[in-house]
Design a protein around this motif. Structure first.
Motif, PDB file in Angstrom:
ATOM      1  N   GLU A 186       0.595  -1.606  -0.132  1.00  0.00           N
ATOM      2  CA  GLU A 186       0.199   0.037  -0.057  1.00  0.00           C
ATOM      3  C   GLU A 186       0.512   1.461  -0.185  1.00  0.00           C
ATOM      4  O   GLU A 186       0.793   2.301  -0.728  1.00  0.00           O
ATOM      5  CB  GLU A 186      -0.657  -0.111   1.380  1.00  0.00           C
ATOM      6  N   VAL A 187       2.233   1.318   0.576  1.00  0.00           N
ATOM      7  CA  VAL A 187       3.003   2.634   1.143  1.00  0.00           C
ATOM      8  C   VAL A 187       3.587   2.616  -0.587  1.00  0.00           C
ATOM      9  O   VAL A 187       3.267   3.300  -0.707  1.00  0.00           O
ATOM     10  CB  VAL A 187       4.009   2.537   1.966  1.00  0.00           C
ATOM     11  N   ALA A 188       3.482   1.412  -1.092  1.00  0.00           N
ATOM     12  CA  ALA A 188       4.048   1.323  -3.045  1.00  0.00           C
ATOM     13  C   ALA A 188       3.004   1.984  -3.765  1.00  0.00           C
ATOM     14  O   ALA A 188       3.688   2.703  -4.478  1.00  0.00           O
ATOM     15  CB  ALA A 188       4.993   0.047  -2.953  1.00  0.00           C
ATOM     16  N   ARG A 189       2.203   1.907  -3.517  1.00  0.00           N
ATOM     17  CA  ARG A 189       0.821   2.431  -3.941  1.00  0.00           C
ATOM     18  C   ARG A 189       1.042   3.791  -4.103  1.00  0.00           C
ATOM     19  O   ARG A 189       1.038   4.603  -5.302  1.00  0.00           O
ATOM     20  CB  ARG A 189      -0.336   1.942  -4.361  1.00  0.00           C
ATOM     21  N   GLN A 190       0.869   3.848  -3.273  1.00  0.00           N
ATOM     22  CA  GLN A 190       1.216   5.627  -2.413  1.00  0.00           C
ATOM     23  C   GLN A 190       2.228   6.963  -2.737  1.00  0.00           C
ATOM     24  O   GLN A 190       1.990   7.734  -3.999  1.00  0.00           O
ATOM     25  CB  GLN A 190       0.643   6.169  -1.441  1.00  0.00           C
ATOM     26  N   LEU A 191       3.688   5.721  -3.130  1.00  0.00           N
ATOM     27  CA  LEU A 191       4.816   6.533  -3.720  1.00  0.00           C
ATOM     28  C   LEU A 191       4.078   6.497  -5.297  1.00  0.00           C
ATOM     29  O   LEU A 191       5.189   7.273  -6.044  1.00  0.00           O
ATOM     30  CB  LEU A 191       6.168   5.182  -3.936  1.00  0.00           C
TER      31      LEU A 191
ATOM     32  N   GLY B 237      10.908  11.242   1.473  1.00  0.00           N
ATOM     33  CA  GLY B 237      10.890  10.912   2.325  1.00  0.00           C
ATOM     34  C   GLY B 237       9.542  10.304   3.705  1.00  0.00           C
ATOM     35  O   GLY B 237       9.819   8.651   4.461  1.00  0.00           O
ATOM     36  N   ASP B 238       8.945  10.837   3.831  1.00  0.00           N
ATOM     37  CA  ASP B 238       8.033  10.003   4.789  1.00  0.00           C
ATOM     38  C   ASP B 238       7.017   8.657   4.366  1.00  0.00           C
ATOM     39  O   ASP B 238       6.865   7.344   4.727  1.00  0.00           O
ATOM     40  CB  ASP B 238       6.470  11.405   4.870  1.00  0.00           C
ATOM     41  N   LEU B 239       8.310   8.016   2.947  1.00  0.00           N
ATOM     42  CA  LEU B 239       6.637   6.906   2.662  1.00  0.00           C
ATOM     43  C   LEU B 239       7.736   6.482   2.658  1.00  0.00           C
ATOM     44  O   LEU B 239       7.628   4.910   2.899  1.00  0.00           O
ATOM     45  CB  LEU B 239       7.163   6.810   1.117  1.00  0.00           C
ATOM     46  N   PHE B 240       9.059   6.799   2.186  1.00  0.00           N
ATOM     47  CA  PHE B 240      10.353   5.359   2.429  1.00  0.00           C
ATOM     48  C   PHE B 240      10.224   4.721   3.873  1.00  0.00           C
ATOM     49  O   PHE B 240      10.672   4.299   4.437  1.00  0.00           O
ATOM     50  CB  PHE B 240      11.706   6.070   1.540  1.00  0.00           C
ATOM     51  N   ALA B 241      10.083   6.107   4.405  1.00  0.00           N
ATOM     52  CA  ALA B 241      10.713   5.526   6.320  1.00  0.00           C
ATOM     53  C   ALA B 241       9.618   4.333   6.420  1.00  0.00           C
ATOM     54  O   ALA B 241      10.143   3.985   7.751  1.00  0.00           O
ATOM     55  CB  ALA B 241       9.887   6.994   7.164  1.00  0.00           C
ATOM     56  N   GLN B 242       8.142   4.526   5.912  1.00  0.00           N
ATOM     57  CA  GLN B 242       7.450   3.425   6.135  1.00  0.00           C
ATOM     58  C   GLN B 242       7.935   1.738   6.184  1.00  0.00           C
ATOM     59  O   GLN B 242       7.158   0.943   6.038  1.00  0.00           O
ATOM     60  CB  GLN B 242       6.313   3.342   5.544  1.00  0.00           C
ATOM     61  N   PHE B 243       9.163   1.860   5.164  1.00  0.00           N
ATOM     62  CA  PHE B 243       9.255   0.621   4.810  1.00  0.00           C
ATOM     63  C   PHE B 243      10.423   0.305   5.871  1.00  0.00           C
ATOM     64  O   PHE B 243      11.863   0.853   5.950  1.00  0.00           O
ATOM     65  CB  PHE B 243      10.481   0.740   3.822  1.00  0.00           C
TER      66      PHE B 243
ATOM     67  N   ASN C 121      13.627  12.172   7.557  1.00  0.00           N
ATOM     68  CA  ASN C 121      12.572  11.018   8.039  1.00  0.00           C
ATOM     69  C   ASN C 121      13.134  10.132   7.708  1.00  0.00           C
ATOM     70  O   ASN C 121      12.517   8.693   8.341  1.00  0.00           O
ATOM     71  CB  ASN C 121      11.867  11.842   6.304  1.00  0.00           C
ATOM     72  N   LEU C 122      14.196  10.081   6.621  1.00  0.00           N
ATOM     73  CA  LEU C 122      15.145   8.896   6.768  1.00  0.00           C
ATOM     74  C   LEU C 122      15.552   8.548   8.510  1.00  0.00           C
ATOM     75  O   LEU C 122      16.520   7.212   8.023  1.00  0.00           O
ATOM     76  CB  LEU C 122      15.990   8.887   5.494  1.00  0.00           C
ATOM     77  N   SER C 123      15.577   9.516   9.027  1.00  0.00           N
ATOM     78  CA  SER C 123      16.416   9.533  10.510  1.00  0.00           C
ATOM     79  C   SER C 123      15.410   7.954  11.231  1.00  0.00           C
ATOM     80  O   SER C 123      15.623   7.537  11.593  1.00  0.00           O
ATOM     81  CB  SER C 123      16.830  10.301  11.091  1.00  0.00           C
ATOM     82  N   ALA C 124      14.059   7.806  10.682  1.00  0.00           N
ATOM     83  CA  ALA C 124      13.537   7.148  11.725  1.00  0.00           C
ATOM     84  C   ALA C 124      14.090   5.587  10.892  1.00  0.00           C
ATOM     85  O   ALA C 124      13.214   4.101  11.799  1.00  0.00           O
ATOM     86  CB  ALA C 124      12.271   7.372  11.259  1.00  0.00           C
ATOM     87  N   LEU C 125      14.623   5.252   9.863  1.00  0.00           N
ATOM     88  CA  LEU C 125      14.763   3.963   9.488  1.00  0.00           C
ATOM     89  C   LEU C 125      15.588   3.306  10.752  1.00  0.00           C
ATOM     90  O   LEU C 125      17.007   3.852  10.653  1.00  0.00           O
ATOM     91  CB  LEU C 125      14.749   3.523   8.403  1.00  0.00           C
ATOM     92  N   PRO C 126      15.552   2.537  11.550  1.00  0.00           N
ATOM     93  CA  PRO C 126      16.930   1.849  12.240  1.00  0.00           C
ATOM     94  C   PRO C 126      17.474   1.001  11.621  1.00  0.00           C
ATOM     95  O   PRO C 126      18.502   1.037  12.441  1.00  0.00           O
ATOM     96  CB  PRO C 126      16.148   0.678  13.338  1.00  0.00           C
ATOM     97  N   GLY C 127      17.562   0.505  10.495  1.00  0.00           N
ATOM     98  CA  GLY C 127      18.434  -0.267   9.728  1.00  0.00           C
ATOM     99  C   GLY C 127      19.255   0.291   8.423  1.00  0.00           C
ATOM    100  O   GLY C 127      19.902  -0.345   7.461  1.00  0.00           O
ATOM    101  N   LEU C 128      19.143   1.474   8.451  1.00  0.00           N
ATOM    102  CA  LEU C 128      19.035   2.416   6.988  1.00  0.00           C
ATOM    103  C   LEU C 128      20.982   2.541   6.690  1.00  0.00           C
ATOM    104  O   LEU C 128      21.330   2.411   8.246  1.00  0.00           O
ATOM    105  CB  LEU C 128      19.065   3.716   6.988  1.00  0.00           C
ATOM    106  N   GLN C 129      21.663   1.873   6.059  1.00  0.00           N
ATOM    107  CA  GLN C 129      23.057   1.393   6.489  1.00  0.00           C
ATOM    108  C   GLN C 129      23.377   1.817   4.815  1.00  0.00           C
ATOM    109  O   GLN C 129      24.612   3.070   4.669  1.00  0.00           O
ATOM    110  CB  GLN C 129      23.507   0.052   6.688  1.00  0.00           C
ATOM    111  N   GLU C 130      22.473   2.303   3.168  1.00  0.00           N
ATOM    112  CA  GLU C 130      23.515   2.814   2.620  1.00  0.00           C
ATOM    113  C   GLU C 130      22.318   3.379   1.592  1.00  0.00           C
ATOM    114  O   GLU C 130      20.928   3.134   1.112  1.00  0.00           O
ATOM    115  CB  GLU C 130      23.676   2.130   1.550  1.00  0.00           C
ATOM    116  N   LEU C 131      22.582   4.726   1.138  1.00  0.00           N
ATOM    117  CA  LEU C 131      21.629   5.767   0.669  1.00  0.00           C
ATOM    118  C   LEU C 131      22.087   6.800  -0.404  1.00  0.00           C
ATOM    119  O   LEU C 131      23.080   7.061   0.111  1.00  0.00           O
ATOM    120  CB  LEU C 131      20.734   6.987   2.097  1.00  0.00           C
TER     121      LEU C 131
END
Length: 691
Positions: free
Chosen positions: A163-168, A233-239, A262-272
């Protein structure tokens, strides 16, 4: 019934100077463990395997290979695979159908889709030939575990993330020409999910464009999709389990700091990677980028946007988790922060094409893990510091205002492969280059460009015994005296030398005929691929040796115009043209791709002039690019775009961690390419039990 046989081919060094890797351990006969193999790979080397697949009767599974780096080292070890029999070359960065992607610290996976109907009908084998490559960053051999499993139920994204992908899609893919790959997937037979946006059927399962685990998106490769919208960023943060996000070459707008929030909310983001967009904002506009750089993010690519401000110290101090950072071709000002004293992780720093001034801080030169530094096309000045990192491999300092001496320790640095100093005001060379040739010289230097400086004195004879020196560019300086007459064994790897526009005198000896220039075969039939000897516009005297007059027969470009003798016309005589001094490449502040300059060494440099006579920048670029194409190199001196879709499986991002985050134009920063991938020759069979 399953059968996996791992056949270890002779481990081959990707570079001639690299030590041979340790052999793989023998396969374990325990049927619960025989699908795992443990081995060691040396820097700059690779181990090759055949994965022989015998799935249960009537099944056609996908194959998942997991490469786990052991020992806690932070090196770049990657996995590449092809269908067995499709090529007789070892799979590598430019020759593999599938490449691994990072799913966590020191762990990569490679996913091979099931055989499609056409392949099954044609009798294509499911067997694979795979290679584990050590890119050479880090000096120690790396132990690793390679394991394999069959996947009979391919993971799909959970409904909430679809559903997040559809919004994207609704937000960023409605313009004509946007999201081309995603829209193309909608037409694929057997789409996994449906959603309606106007008349467009949306396949909302993004696993096909990256990787998923347990239904959660962990990697998204959406480079060059043409997504057009304010950065979502608000959508990417929901993955919520996202680890790798690759978004370069789109049309995102918005403030970089809001994206970071927004992306700081992702606890495991390693590569951007969000290079080559139209992002704005000041890098020093608060602490939001610092939150990313001092959290979990290890690689951050911001090149070719419209970013301003200065480089904040928080990106590089001891609290930073970054080991790669690129902000090339923006509008950054100020100086490089003197904040690297406690940096233990930083390996790559690329800030070319900005407006940086001041000097290179000693703390940066002392950063212990630094492997690649590119500050090309800025306004840096002063004396060059002594670079103490034992890991340093690539150093681009061209198109600045540096003066004085080239640091002595760069002369025979134990790991430096590429050094570009063109267009500065440097005047003194290291003793290792100007002294007598050393018979036991082992420095790995392969590319040396000193063009357009103020170097004087005689030819740097000490370079004659550098065993790997392939490109030597000394044009447009004040060198004088005779050119050397090489003896047997000197300049063994040399393919291009340019000493044009100096004051060299005397005659040309016969010794050059014994060097790599005339002994190494050309890389193709066109002069673009030939070895090159350029000595135009000096005061050399006749006679011209016969081997130079017959150079065209040997497929060697010879440029001798503007000396004290008449040059016989050849098909390439005068090919250099004439132009004024090289100008720095354009592109600073460019927000989108499409204005990449031609590149000679894979760096940001490159223009079509090189003084009056001799090799032009464009000529060198053509020759080097020709060599690179022929070598099918390890993401070194090529403009790498390896993120092509792989068959019907996930779209793997370019495998090497360095490849993923270097600006495409500058992907070659990894140094000069190794020899062409050797032919695959399976060696010792590692048998296994049947289950």
């Amino acid at each position: 019934m399953l059968l996996l046989a791992l056949l270890l081919a002779a481990a081959a060094a990707a570079q001639a100077q690299a030590p041979a890797p340790a052999p793989a351990q023998q396969a374990d006969s325990d049927p619960e463990r025989w699908r795992t193999l443990t081995a060691v790979v040396a820097p700059g080397a690779f181990n090759t395997y055949v994965v022989k697949v015998d799935p249960p009767d009537g099944t056609n599974p996908a194959i998942m290979l997991t490469l786990t780096q052991e020992g806690g080292q932070n090196s770049d070890v990657d996995l590449y695979c092809n269908r067995f029999g499709e090529s007789d070359y070892v799979p590598g960065p430019d020759t593999a159908e599938w490449s691994s992607f990072g799913i966590g610290v020191n762990k990569d996976q490679l996913w091979v889709p099931p055989l499609d109907e056409a392949e099954q009908a044609a009798g294509v084998s499911a067997d694979l030939v795979c290679a584990v490559w050590h890119a050479g960053f880090g000096s120690a051999p790396v132990p690793y575990t390679l394991s394999m499993r069959f996947e009979f139920n391919i993971t799909e994204m959970i409904p909430e993330e679809q559903e997040v992908a559809r919004q994207l899609f609704d937000r960023c893919c409605t313009q004509d020409g946007s999201c081309r790959l995603w829209k193309a997937a909608n037409a694929d037979e057997g789409g996994k999910a449906t959603g309606l946006t106007g008349a467009t059927l949306v396949d909302a399962d993004l696993c096909q464009f990256g990787a998923c685990e347990d239904g959660y998106l962990v990697q998204l490769v959406a480079q060059d999709w043409g997504m057009a919208c304010p950065f979502p960023g608000d959508l990417f943060a929901q993955f919520e389990k996202l680890q790798g996000l690759y978004l370069s070459y789109n049309n995102f707008t918005g403030d970089i700091n809001e994206a970071a929030r927004n992306l700081s909310a992702l606890p495991g983001l390693q590569e951007l990677g969000i290079g080559s967009n139209s992002m704005t904002g000041r890098l020093d506009g608060g602490t939001l980028l610092c939150d990313l750089a001092q959290g979990t993010v290890e690689m951050l690519q911001l090149s070719r946007n419209q970013l301003t401000g200065t480089l904040p110290a928080c990106l590089f101090n001891g609290n930073s988790t970054l080991w790669q950072f690129s902000a090339a071709y923006n509008q950054l000002e100020g100086s490089l922060p003197d904040a690297f004293q406690t940096s233990r992780k930083l390996q790559l720093l690329d800030v070319k094409g900005n407006k940086l001034a001041g000097s290179v801080p000693a703390s940066l030169a002392d950063a212990p893990s630094l492997a690649l530094l590119d500050v090309t096309n800025n306004s840096l000045a002063g004396m060059l510091p002594t670079f103490t990192s034992a890991s340093l491999q690539v150093l681009y300092l061209s198109f600045n205002n540096f003066s004085g001496a080239v640091p002595e320790n760069l002369g025979a640095h134990p790991s430096l492969r590429t050094l570009d100093l063109q267009n500065n005001s440097l005047s003194q060379l290291p003793a290792a280059w100007t002294g007598q040739p050393e018979a036991d010289q082992s420095a790995p230097l392969r590319f040396l460009r000193l063009s357009y400086n103020q170097f004087g004195g005689g030819f740097p004879d000490g370079l004659a015994t550098f065993p790997n020196l392939t490109f030597l560019l000394l044009d447009n300086n004040d060198f004088s005296g005779p050119l050397p007459d090489p003896t047997a064994g000197q300049f063994p790897s040399l393919r291009i030398i340019d000493v044009s526009n100096n004051q060299f005198s005397g005659t040309l000896g016969n010794g050059w005929a014994q060097t790599g220039l005339f002994r190494l075969p050309p890389r193709g039939s066109s002069p673009m691929y030939w070895n090159t000897f350029a000595a135009a516009n000096n005061t050399l005297s006749p006679p011209v040796p016969d081997y130079l007059l017959d150079a065209e027969l040997a497929a060697v470009v010879v440029l001798l115009d503007g000396n004290g003798f008449e040059v016989p016309e050849t098909s390439f005589s005068g090919a250099a043209g004439s132009a004024d001094k090289l100008t720095a490449p354009s592109g600073s502040g460019s927000g989108n791709a499409g204005s990449n300059s031609a590149s000679t060494s894979g760096s940001s440099t490159g223009s079509d002039s090189s003084g009056s006579g001799g090799l032009s920048g464009g000529a060198i670029a053509g020759i080097v690019v020709g060599v690179v194409v022929a070598l099918a190199a390890v993401a070194a001196l090529v403009a790498v775009r390896m993120q092509r879709r792989r068959r019907a499986g996930p779209q793997n991002v370019g495998s090497g961690k360095f490849d993923r985050f270097i600006d495409d134009e500058a992907a070659a920063h990894l140094g000069m390419p190794p020899p062409a991938s050797p032919h695959f020759r399976p060696a010792v069979e590692l048998t296994s039990s049947r289950v």
